[in-house]
Motif scaffolding. Structure first.
Motif, short mmCIF file in Angstrom:
data_model
loop_
_atom_site.label_atom_id
_atom_site.label_comp_id
_atom_site.label_asym_id
_atom_site.label_seq_id
_atom_site.Cartn_x
_atom_site.Cartn_y
_atom_site.Cartn_z
N PRO A 1 0.79 -1.23 0.00
CA PRO A 1 0.00 0.00 0.00
C PRO A 1 0.82 1.28 0.00
O PRO A 1 0.27 2.35 -0.22
CB PRO A 1 -0.82 -0.11 1.29
CG PRO A 1 -0.13 -1.10 2.12
CD PRO A 1 0.57 -2.04 1.21
N VAL B 1 -12.22 5.95 -0.27
CA VAL B 1 -11.51 4.77 0.23
C VAL B 1 -10.04 4.93 -0.11
O VAL B 1 -9.54 4.27 -1.02
CB VAL B 1 -12.07 3.48 -0.41
CG1 VAL B 1 -11.63 2.28 0.36
CG2 VAL B 1 -13.57 3.53 -0.50
N GLU C 1 -7.23 4.11 1.47
CA GLU C 1 -6.17 3.17 1.81
C GLU C 1 -6.35 1.79 1.18
O GLU C 1 -5.46 0.97 1.28
CB GLU C 1 -6.08 3.01 3.33
CG GLU C 1 -7.30 2.42 3.98
CD GLU C 1 -8.33 3.46 4.35
OE1 GLU C 1 -8.05 4.64 4.15
OE2 GLU C 1 -9.41 3.08 4.81
N ARG C 2 -7.48 1.54 0.54
CA ARG C 2 -7.71 0.21 0.00
C ARG C 2 -7.17 0.09 -1.41
O ARG C 2 -7.07 1.07 -2.14
CB ARG C 2 -9.22 -0.06 -0.04
CG ARG C 2 -9.83 -0.14 1.31
CD ARG C 2 -9.71 -1.52 1.86
NE ARG C 2 -10.02 -1.59 3.27
CZ ARG C 2 -9.78 -2.65 4.01
NH1 ARG C 2 -9.19 -3.67 3.49
NH2 ARG C 2 -10.10 -2.64 5.28
N SER C 3 -6.86 -1.13 -1.81
CA SER C 3 -6.42 -1.37 -3.19
C SER C 3 -7.58 -1.10 -4.14
O SER C 3 -8.73 -1.24 -3.79
CB SER C 3 -5.98 -2.82 -3.32
OG SER C 3 -5.94 -3.20 -4.66
N SER D 1 -10.29 -3.77 -4.62
CA SER D 1 -11.33 -3.85 -3.59
C SER D 1 -12.41 -2.81 -3.86
O SER D 1 -13.61 -3.09 -3.67
CB SER D 1 -10.73 -3.60 -2.21
OG SER D 1 -9.46 -4.14 -2.11
N VAL D 2 -12.00 -1.63 -4.32
CA VAL D 2 -12.99 -0.59 -4.65
C VAL D 2 -13.87 -1.06 -5.80
O VAL D 2 -15.10 -0.89 -5.78
CB VAL D 2 -12.26 0.72 -5.01
CG1 VAL D 2 -13.23 1.73 -5.55
CG2 VAL D 2 -11.54 1.27 -3.80
N VAL E 1 -10.80 -11.07 -4.45
CA VAL E 1 -10.78 -10.25 -3.24
C VAL E 1 -11.52 -11.02 -2.16
O VAL E 1 -12.52 -11.67 -2.45
CB VAL E 1 -11.49 -8.90 -3.52
CG1 VAL E 1 -11.51 -8.04 -2.30
CG2 VAL E 1 -10.81 -8.18 -4.65
N THR F 1 -13.04 -8.03 2.77
CA THR F 1 -12.51 -6.80 2.20
C THR F 1 -13.61 -6.03 1.47
O THR F 1 -13.70 -4.80 1.57
CB THR F 1 -11.37 -7.13 1.22
OG1 THR F 1 -10.48 -8.04 1.84
CG2 THR F 1 -10.64 -5.88 0.81
N GLN G 1 -15.66 -4.33 4.05
CA GLN G 1 -15.02 -3.13 4.60
C GLN G 1 -15.14 -1.96 3.63
O GLN G 1 -15.50 -0.84 4.02
CB GLN G 1 -13.54 -3.41 4.86
CG GLN G 1 -13.26 -4.41 5.94
CD GLN G 1 -13.57 -3.85 7.31
OE1 GLN G 1 -13.71 -2.64 7.49
NE2 GLN G 1 -13.71 -4.73 8.27
N SER G 2 -14.81 -2.21 2.37
CA SER G 2 -14.87 -1.13 1.40
C SER G 2 -16.30 -0.67 1.20
O SER G 2 -16.57 0.53 1.07
CB SER G 2 -14.29 -1.58 0.06
OG SER G 2 -13.09 -2.26 0.23
#
Lengths: 320, 316
Positions: free
Chosen positions: A270, B245, B247-249, B252-253, B280, B284, B287-288
């Motif tokens: 990240p 979002v 901090e997420r990859s 995941s979004v 994914v 996750t 969370q997203s």
């Protein structure tokens, strides 16, 4: 010159003439020009492993440094620029927060005299094409904190790991997994890997002096177990620091403009991995604004790298 | 009767009287004839077309072609070696029935590893139905890395997988690391490591991934209608724009956006199904989704027909 008189006799040869910026005995301070050796040079050959001697030596160095600092304070009072004053107020609380743990010096806990520069020369940022250019007047008020120091030392004799593991406390040895004894001490909280060749790696200390002290403690343990341990070639191999710039960062923008230095793969990790060329430091920059700096051999490299990256990060601050 | 061939690029043969005339090739006699004046310009020109046509349902041993496969000069340094074919007469077999001349193996020893890797790349690409241009680009990348020798001695399979990933990215149709993992025996960590090594060795860089690159593939794998796919694309784009979002990859979004769009349309998909397709974990996605749920009304496109209204979307 009373500066020369305060130095112990063996250091006469190293004493610098009055007014010189580079002290004969290296002052330990955050914004030193890169290259002034910060690992304390053993002035007397301290190969005996007595901890009392080690602490005495450290205190002697601190006393000398105090005398040097007072001298420099008076000299630099004249040389202060108006610009420096504004930054010195910012940097001094940060610096004095940093230095007491090293020097245990009394002069720094009292408030610095108004109008004096702090006890170090002006920050020298090299303006090379590879280093991002920094305006000389700005400096962040943030000082990276050291989190981990990895150092190596040669005990100078072959060791029998089995006896060490059996007789020493807090030692583990699993030859099938790893060919070294893993020993831990509580103060300073560190871990050492001791190899049968006599070489030792000490990790986990939070400052250079603590790392050296811990390495000496481990060597003392080995000596007490009956091996003729010495303390040769102590060298700090890696220093890790971290800090927080307190604002979120646009990593996508940073990777677009600094493509040749950065690598940002959100699927893999990240954070953005920024490999600065000069000084050769790797920075892990995260969206939250936290920055981890690693790969330094001396403390000044970490500070210099952070001073280089801070204006760049400010340019990529998230506005929402 | 006669086949035309374009000879404009070749400066050699042209009719002296009519330099612009395109020469007509008479394959039976091997002549190049100028159509304007009938002058025979080339005489007994050798035809480079193939001698025999081989079909895949033919018996493999019956291949009468004497020249082998078409040349691949870009990749294999021009394979000009020859092989001795299997004997047919009685004299070519010794007393036990083994053929006397057995040297059919060592063809291009220097490129053997490279040819092996090309085969592996083609196999991997076939599994996820990649186009020929991506495979060609992968082969080129592999050849560059191989010739540079900086990564010599490392597992060629790992280099091949990483080259495949880079080629997909360079062609504008990125695949996730997990998708490449699925068709390769190399772990995601290794592919990631080699990806960085190869980028450094070739001194190239790749663009950042965007959410739109994956939408069409994931949505069609889930059999979502076009409207849901467009809605999911719009949601993901808005989420990235508003930075809900951070901090997420990105994957995941994408997954969370697809979940929200599918739940709002008639074709609902569970988190597990979306997680399987996108690679994914469903926690996750949860969370997203929780992070984008508060802004749900703003994220949908204005002309979206809600099967389930926005306030009835599942709240996890």
């Amino acid at each position: 010159m009373d500066q020369n008189n305060s130095l112990p006799p063996y250091a006469q040869g190293l004493a610098s003439p009055q007014g010189a910026m580079t002290p004969g005995i290296p002052i330990f301070s955050p914004m030193m020009p890169y290259g002034t050796g910060l690992t304390p040079q053993p002035i007397q050959n301290t190969n005996s492993l007595s901890l009392l001697e080690e602490q005495q030596r450290q205190q002697q160095q601190q006393a000398q440094q105090q005398a040097q600092q007072q001298q420099q304070q008076q000299q630099q009072q004249q040389a202060v620029a108006a610009v420096q004053q504004s930054t010195s107020q910012q940097a001094a609380p940060g610096a004095s927060g940093q230095t007491p743990q090293l020097f245990h010096s009394q002069t720094l806990t009292t408030a610095p005299l108004p109008g004096t520069t702090p006890l170090y020369p002006s920050p020298v940022t090299p303006m090379t094409p590879i280093t991002p250019a920094t305006p000389a007047s700005e400096s962040s008020g943030i000082v990276p904190q050291l989190q981990n120091i990895v150092s190596t030392v040669n005990l100078g004799c072959k060791l029998d790991l089995k006896t060490i593991a059996l007789r020493a406390r807090n030692a583990e040895y699993n030859p099938k997994r790893f060919a070294a004894v893993i020993m831990r001490i509580r103060e300073p909280r560190t871990t050492a890997l001791i190899f049968s060749s006599g070489k030792m790696v000490c990790t986990g200390a939070k400052s250079e002096e603590q790392s050296r002290l811990a390495a000496r403690k481990y060597a003392r343990v080995v000596q007490k177990l009956g091996f003729p341990a010495k303390f040769l070639d102590f060298k700090i191999q890696n220093m890790v620091g971290s800090c927080d710039v307190k604002f979120p960062i646009r990593l996508e923008g940073l990777v677009l403009t600094h493509q040749q230095f950065s690598s940002y793969e959100p699927e893999l990790f990240p954070g953005l991995i920024y490999r600065m060329i000069k000084p050769r430091i790797v920075l892990l920059i995260f969206v939250s604004g936290k920055v981890v700096l690693t790969g330094a051999k001396v403390r000044a490299e970490i500070y210099e790298a952070f001073e280089n990256i801070y204006p760049i990060l400010k340019g990529f601050r998230k506005t929402t | 009767m006669a086949s035309t061939s374009r000879l404009d690029a070749l400066p050699r043969v042209m009719c002296p009287n009519h330099p612009d005339a395109i020469l007509v090739e008479d394959y039976r006699a091997g002549d190049m004839i100028c159509p304007e004046c009938g002058l025979v310009v080339g005489n007994r020109v050798i035809d480079v077309g193939s001698e025999w046509r081989t079909f895949s349902n033919d018996n493999a041993t019956k291949d009468p072609s004497r020249v082998g496969d078409s040349q691949n000069p870009l990749l294999s340094d021009g394979d000009l070696s020859t092989m001795i074919g299997k004997g047919t007469g009685a004299a070519s077999f010794d007393e036990f029935g083994n053929s006397k001349y057995q040297n059919r193996r060592t063809m291009s020893s220097s490129d053997r590893a490279m040819m092996n890797a090309f085969k592996e790349i083609t196999t991997m690409a076939d599994r996820i139905n990649l186009l020929r241009n991506i495979v060609d680009r992968t082969n080129n990348l592999f050849k560059q890395v191989y010739e540079q020798k900086s990564l010599k001695g490392r597992a060629n399979d790992a280099i091949a997988s990483a080259c495949l990933y880079i080629a997909c990215r360079q062609e504008g149709v990125p695949r996730t690391f997990k998708e490449i993992c699925a068709v390769s025996r190399i772990s995601k960590k290794e592919i990631g490591r080699f990806f960085k090594l190869i980028l450094k060795a070739l001194e190239t860089s790749v663009d950042l991934i965007t959410t739109g690159d994956f939408m069409s593939r994931f949505c069609s794998n889930l059999c979502l209608p076009k409207q849901a796919q467009m809605a999911a694309t719009h949601i993901a784009h808005k989420v990235v724009g508003l930075d809900l979002v951070p901090e997420r990859s990105l994957i995941s979004v994408v997954a969370a956006a697809i979940y929200m769009a599918s739940q709002a349309s008639a074709e609902k998909r569970t988190q597990k199904e979306i997680g399987d397709i996108a690679g994914v974990a469903d926690v996750t996605i949860r969370q997203s989704y929780r992070l984008i749920y508060p802004r749900a009304p703003d994220l949908f496109p204005t002309d979206f027909k809600f099967d389930t209204p926005v306030d009835k979307l599942p709240q996890l």
